[in-house]
Design a protein around this motif. Sequence first.
Motif, PDB file in Angstrom:
ATOM      1  N   MET A  59       0.837  -1.207   0.000  1.00 48.89           N
ATOM      2  CA  MET A  59       0.000   0.000   0.000  1.00 48.89           C
ATOM      3  C   MET A  59       0.870   1.256   0.000  1.00 48.89           C
ATOM      4  N   THR A  60       1.948   1.215   0.797  1.00 44.71           N
ATOM      5  CA  THR A  60       2.848   2.360   0.832  1.00 44.71           C
ATOM      6  C   THR A  60       3.445   2.609  -0.558  1.00 44.71           C
TER       7      THR A  60
ATOM      8  N   LEU B 137      -6.631   2.998   3.264  1.00 37.03           N
ATOM      9  CA  LEU B 137      -5.634   1.962   3.542  1.00 37.03           C
ATOM     10  C   LEU B 137      -4.234   2.433   3.168  1.00 37.03           C
ATOM     11  N   MET B 138      -4.157   3.115   2.025  1.00 38.49           N
ATOM     12  CA  MET B 138      -2.847   3.597   1.594  1.00 38.49           C
ATOM     13  C   MET B 138      -2.280   4.608   2.587  1.00 38.49           C
ATOM     14  N   LEU B 139      -3.149   5.558   2.970  1.00 38.07           N
ATOM     15  CA  LEU B 139      -2.676   6.573   3.907  1.00 38.07           C
ATOM     16  C   LEU B 139      -2.257   5.936   5.220  1.00 38.07           C
TER      17      LEU B 139
ATOM     18  N   ALA C 140      -1.092   2.932   5.642  1.00 39.15           N
ATOM     19  CA  ALA C 140       0.190   2.246   5.461  1.00 39.15           C
ATOM     20  C   ALA C 140       1.342   3.241   5.443  1.00 39.15           C
ATOM     21  N   VAL C 141       1.173   4.314   4.682  1.00 37.72           N
ATOM     22  CA  VAL C 141       2.240   5.308   4.610  1.00 37.72           C
ATOM     23  C   VAL C 141       2.473   5.923   5.981  1.00 37.72           C
TER      24      VAL C 141
ATOM     25  N   LEU D 159       1.889   4.620   8.848  1.00 36.32           N
ATOM     26  CA  LEU D 159       2.525   3.616   9.703  1.00 36.32           C
ATOM     27  C   LEU D 159       4.026   3.564   9.433  1.00 36.32           C
TER      28      LEU D 159
END
Lengths: 318, 283, 251
Positions: free
Chosen positions: A117-118, B19-21, B23-24, B26
């Motif tokens: 995801m990142t 979800l992307m935000l 993950a980033v 995190l």
Amino acid sequence: MVITNKKSYIKQTTDYNTKLQKKLWYKGSKAQRLEHIVHGIFLLLGLITVGCVLLITIYLFISGIPAILKIGIVDFLFGKEWASTAAEPKYGILPFILTSIYGTAGAVAIGVPVGFMTSVYLSKYASPKVKSAMQSAVGLLAGIPSVVYGLVGMLVLVPGIRKIFNVPDGAGLLAAIIVLAIMILPSIIKMSVTALDAVPKEYEHASLALGATPTETYFRVSVPAAKSGIAAAVVLGVGRAIGEAMAVMMVAGNVPNMPDSLFQSVRFLTTAVSSEMAYSNGLQRQALFSIALVLFLFIMLINAALNFFLKGEGSKSN
Amino acid sequence: MKQPLSKKRKIYEVLMKALMLLAVGLTAALVLFLLVYVIVKGVPNITWELLSTKPSYLTGRIGILPDILNTLYIVIATLVIVLPLGVGAAIYLTEYASNQRIVSIIEYAAEILSGIPSIIYGLVGMLLFSNNMGTCLMAGALTLVIMNLPTIMRTTQESLKTVPRSYREGAFGLGAGKWRVVRTVVLPGCVDGVITGCILSVGRILGESAALLFTAGFAHAVNGIIEGLASPGATLTVALYVYAKEQGEFGVAFAIAAILMVLTILINFATTTVQKKFAKKRS
Amino acid sequence: MNSIISVKDMCLWYGDHQALKNLNVEIPEKSITALIGPSGCGKSTFLKTLNRMNDLIPGVRITGDIRYKGADIFDKEVDVSNLRKEIGMVFQNPNPFPMSIYNNVAYGPRTHGITNKVQLDEIVERALRDAAIWDEVKDRLKKNALGISGGQQQRLCIARALAVQPTVLLMDEPTSALDPISTSRIEELILELKEKYTIVIVTHNMQQAVRVSDYTAFFLLGELVEFGRTEDIFSQPMDKRTEDYITGRFG
């Protein structure tokens, strides 16, 4: 066919002294020999890597096979008990193999979604500034020595797990999984971002032109287009996780139990080697080499998988 | 003609973005936490006494001077040996090798080497070097040489590829032999690749512990470089492990961790700087 | 007029592709021979065969016979290094080495064993003078050669080639990367060099061939279609294809 214009203006060469020419520009043997020697030296240097791989493989087999033969391959690989210093020593490494597999699987289960995801965000959404800042952050994550991960794990993660889950000791499989998940993040992110960045913009434009939203486009067009690169990233992560020793040594508790629960104190293949090497001897020491051999075979398997995915990537871009 | 998205698509959109935000966020929080935590816990423990003395059981004092010196020695020894080997191998691959089979075999071997975990290197290094020359920094350095060979090879190879063909042609056209062309025209062009490789290798050596534990040992004596290489010694990373895991000296361990963290940041910075310069030169 | 290089029944393959077919030609000494023809006709490939620069390309196979001053250049005993000292080369794009102007010119002589400083100084000056660039660079011989203009770089490359005192100079479209003024300076230079050297020049530019060359060879699809005095080739070509090409009907 050559048509020479009108009459021939040019006399054929015959009047030069060939002997003199020979002296003038025929081979100087000294220079030639030097070239040969230098070529030979470079060939040797080039073959050093091959030599190292052969040396490592041969050494691991020579030192790893005897104990396996003595213990018996089935007892060794599938024995559930490791008691190397007992009066009647037992050398079953199933606990280590399973721990390594579970630990790696757990790390992948946590690390891959976060990393994936990142990567999509960094490759497709992030502003150049955010992207480069995050990339240096990820670079830092990759560069931190594993003992530092182990240290922070020992002092933050292990007590944290003990408190949150109310278990007697936080050092165990779960702590190792979390540390490994963090340690494989940078490999996954770096490689996936590279793969996603390489997806031709035309694909995305085509999808956007059909009315798909950017998010749909990135996940349904870009990600599938980069899938072999992302798969390679995952495999690379698996390789790192299964090979990590020191950080795991510091947080996994290091008792040769079967990995029955997340809080069990466990030993990985890597830590099984390092925790007894310093004082081992005899069959015990040989058995440690056998464990290393098993680990090596795992890594070779992963390497082959990695190669397979990277080849896929290469042939696609051609 | 803007049509509102269907409910399903909207949920997908929002969910994926969230979800992307997450993950980033995190990942970013993780890096920040590690950085701040290690620095905050470590820096107060870094004293001049710690940096400038060796440990003494008599006074109960811990000093990491020997570990700093050992790290320095092992970095120097490793680079001195691995550079000619790695650069030579790269030159063979890009300048000399005409047989494509040999090239791919060598490259595959380098790939395998870079995938082997350090604990296995430690074991093989022990068998190959320590068992023959004793546990000493040199045995550790030789082990690290094998580990870092692929790195130096790859970065050198990459920069050799950027040396224009026309330089080589020009030199050959003047009658220069291959070795002269390599020495005078090709080698000067790969300096930046060699530097990048060196920086990456230094980073890897600084962070290495598993491969050194059984090859270089973990003594803390202050020696000169020659004597130091011939005797066992702990590098900073190994010392961190020993102090944290075996002696419970977490203050010292964090001090070392903070030093390593700063060095890692410097190395990463140096790598990106060199690579940026490299890219500029190429274009 | 004597011939200095004679080519007999020469063929060249890149792998399975035949790039040069049955060439026969005599290159006259102390004169300028232009090789013309459309792109891909093999003229550059032919040029690079004359001092065995094609050896550097994997998969090249050559049959036939090329003699330089009567000696077989493909003889196993021939040292290509010495051959290339005799038959120098100037490339399409100026390719000075990333080192000082002086070291660029001194590279060749040093390669062939000249280390005496006084002697080197002399050679460098003479080569730069011969290449008509001495006055422009004499004050900055220690400066990096990549700092001078493209036209100067090309004359420097000519000086570099002259410094090894070749007999023949091969030039592969030496002006194609240059502006008109630099081009005409190089053309003047080529005409001056004729006094001492045999020059073979590949050119795309037919005016250039007319302006500088004494002889012209016309290549088409790997064949040497016609060879003769430049004035004859351009005024009364024997072959229809030559005529079509020089009158601009193709290429």
